[in-house]
Write a protein that holds these residues in place. Sequence first.
Motif, PDB file in Angstrom:
ATOM      1  N   LEU A  25       0.828  -1.209   0.000  1.00 45.21           N
ATOM      2  CA  LEU A  25       0.000   0.000   0.000  1.00 45.21           C
ATOM      3  C   LEU A  25       0.862   1.259   0.000  1.00 45.21           C
ATOM      4  N   ILE A  26       1.911   1.264   0.810  1.00 48.08           N
ATOM      5  CA  ILE A  26       2.779   2.442   0.890  1.00 48.08           C
ATOM      6  C   ILE A  26       3.508   2.678  -0.428  1.00 48.08           C
ATOM      7  N   LEU A  27       4.073   1.606  -1.007  1.00 52.66           N
ATOM      8  CA  LEU A  27       4.823   1.756  -2.250  1.00 52.66           C
ATOM      9  C   LEU A  27       3.909   2.118  -3.422  1.00 52.66           C
ATOM     10  N   PRO A 147      11.161   4.867   2.270  1.00 49.06           N
ATOM     11  CA  PRO A 147      11.590   4.621   3.656  1.00 49.06           C
ATOM     12  C   PRO A 147      10.439   4.269   4.595  1.00 49.06           C
ATOM     13  N   LEU A 148       9.226   4.740   4.294  1.00 49.17           N
ATOM     14  CA  LEU A 148       8.081   4.403   5.134  1.00 49.17           C
ATOM     15  C   LEU A 148       7.810   2.905   5.151  1.00 49.17           C
ATOM     16  N   ALA A 149       8.254   2.209   4.097  1.00 49.97           N
ATOM     17  CA  ALA A 149       8.053   0.758   4.043  1.00 49.97           C
ATOM     18  C   ALA A 149       8.805   0.070   5.173  1.00 49.97           C
ATOM     19  N   LEU A 150      10.006   0.575   5.481  1.00 51.30           N
ATOM     20  CA  LEU A 150      10.781   0.000   6.586  1.00 51.30           C
ATOM     21  C   LEU A 150      10.084   0.246   7.921  1.00 51.30           C
ATOM     22  N   VAL A 151       9.463   1.411   8.046  1.00 42.06           N
ATOM     23  CA  VAL A 151       8.704   1.701   9.266  1.00 42.06           C
ATOM     24  C   VAL A 151       7.570   0.684   9.420  1.00 42.06           C
ATOM     25  N   ALA A 152       6.889   0.381   8.304  1.00 44.08           N
ATOM     26  CA  ALA A 152       5.799  -0.601   8.343  1.00 44.08           C
ATOM     27  C   ALA A 152       6.305  -1.972   8.773  1.00 44.08           C
TER      28      ALA A 152
END
Length: 460
Positions: A25-27, A147-152
């Motif tokens: 979803l983020i990507l 980078p938000l993917a790593l947070v997820a």
Amino acid sequence: MTGAARDHGATIVVSALASAFSVALILLTSVMSAAMDAQGLEGGTFRVLLLIVSGLFILIALYVGAIVTANTFATVIAGRTRQIALLRLLGATSSKVRARVAIEGLFAGAVGATIGLVIAVGLVAFVALAGPGFGWLPRGEYPLFDPLALVAVVVVVATTWIAAWSGSRRVAGVSPIAATGAAVEQNQEESRSRRSRSVWALILMILGAAILAVGVYLGMVTALGLVVAFFGGLISFTGIAIGAHLVMPPVLRLAGRALGSGPATRIAVANAERYPERTSRSAIGLVIGVTLVTMFSVALATYEQMTLAIFADEPDVAAEYTSALAITSLICTVLVGFSAVIASVGMVNTLSLGVLQRTRELGLLRTLGFTGRQVRGMVVAESAQITLAALGLGLVLGIVYGWAAAQSLLGEQVGLVGPTIPWPVLLGVILFGIVLAIGASVAPSRRAVRIAPVSALAAD
């Protein structure tokens, strides 16, 4: 204490699904924003809005995944009673044992989240690279990572770790003397004796229902009704989840009556009622999934009918709204349906672990004359009863919550109306439940039939 692969297989699958869903979803949000920029549109604001919406569905998936993981570890602890008791006998404290169980959850979460990350990145990379050629996306440069993917991924791992810790709370109740026993589940009397939990569950259910009703009423006079109704629904459903050991037995009895009165069915129904904790762990995740899908579908369908009533004198505007809502409903149903898939994984795993932990019981039934076909029928009946109960409760709750959401949002403009039932979606949910009931019983029933009576009776 190293958990068997079968104990944590479902946890790895659940964390992988949650991670893949969140990262994808983020990507995809980044890719869609870049697509708008390539067309000369402002994609920044769109990205923020889409991330907010995506965040809601990610939280739902994480919530369901956490419940499934906590229930899985609670079932695992019940099966390790003798092993844990031996560790306690050798001097291990309950906090140390719980910490080791939590580490297992951390490891399983990390493995699953990494697998999910790889799958999501690969999928989105394919869409970004092949999309322009297939006509899905305009020509342009698309980001392959965010980078938000790593947070997820970190959030998924942390959620799994915390859920494992929560699911292992029964370790404190395992005494060294239990080293002479086997898998232990709380029966109906022991479950009801946990008064503080039951009292809190009832308080939350009653308080939440009252707040939900106030929200619906406020929706008739002010736009703040939806906010109040949201918290009412959240509080009341939390009470239902905490008090599943109180809520599920009556629903299970009703479901059991619909399955007939054969010997295998009667034993299956009795087992489900005798050990409400185990049965509730299998059912509550599916209840959440069905409730969410039904709630969103009913809310959007009711909202659509209310909108059509508002714009009855403007058919062109009503037609535009109807088209937009149809697309929105489809997207929301698919995204929320992913949480139902996570819940179904938990149900299948809990049933499988339950069979493994009931070796002695199944062996005794075979010794008393039960055929392999009858044992298989008992496992299938348990799966069908749990699924039917979860479907029934989830559909009722989903209709109520969905109607309350739409009513509290537009009640001021159209007055009090009844819920609009999207029958195709609900029939799809029911069909999914039937397929799940059959599929969930395949592996456990095969395993149950393979248990030899003599070796089963010798098991501890």
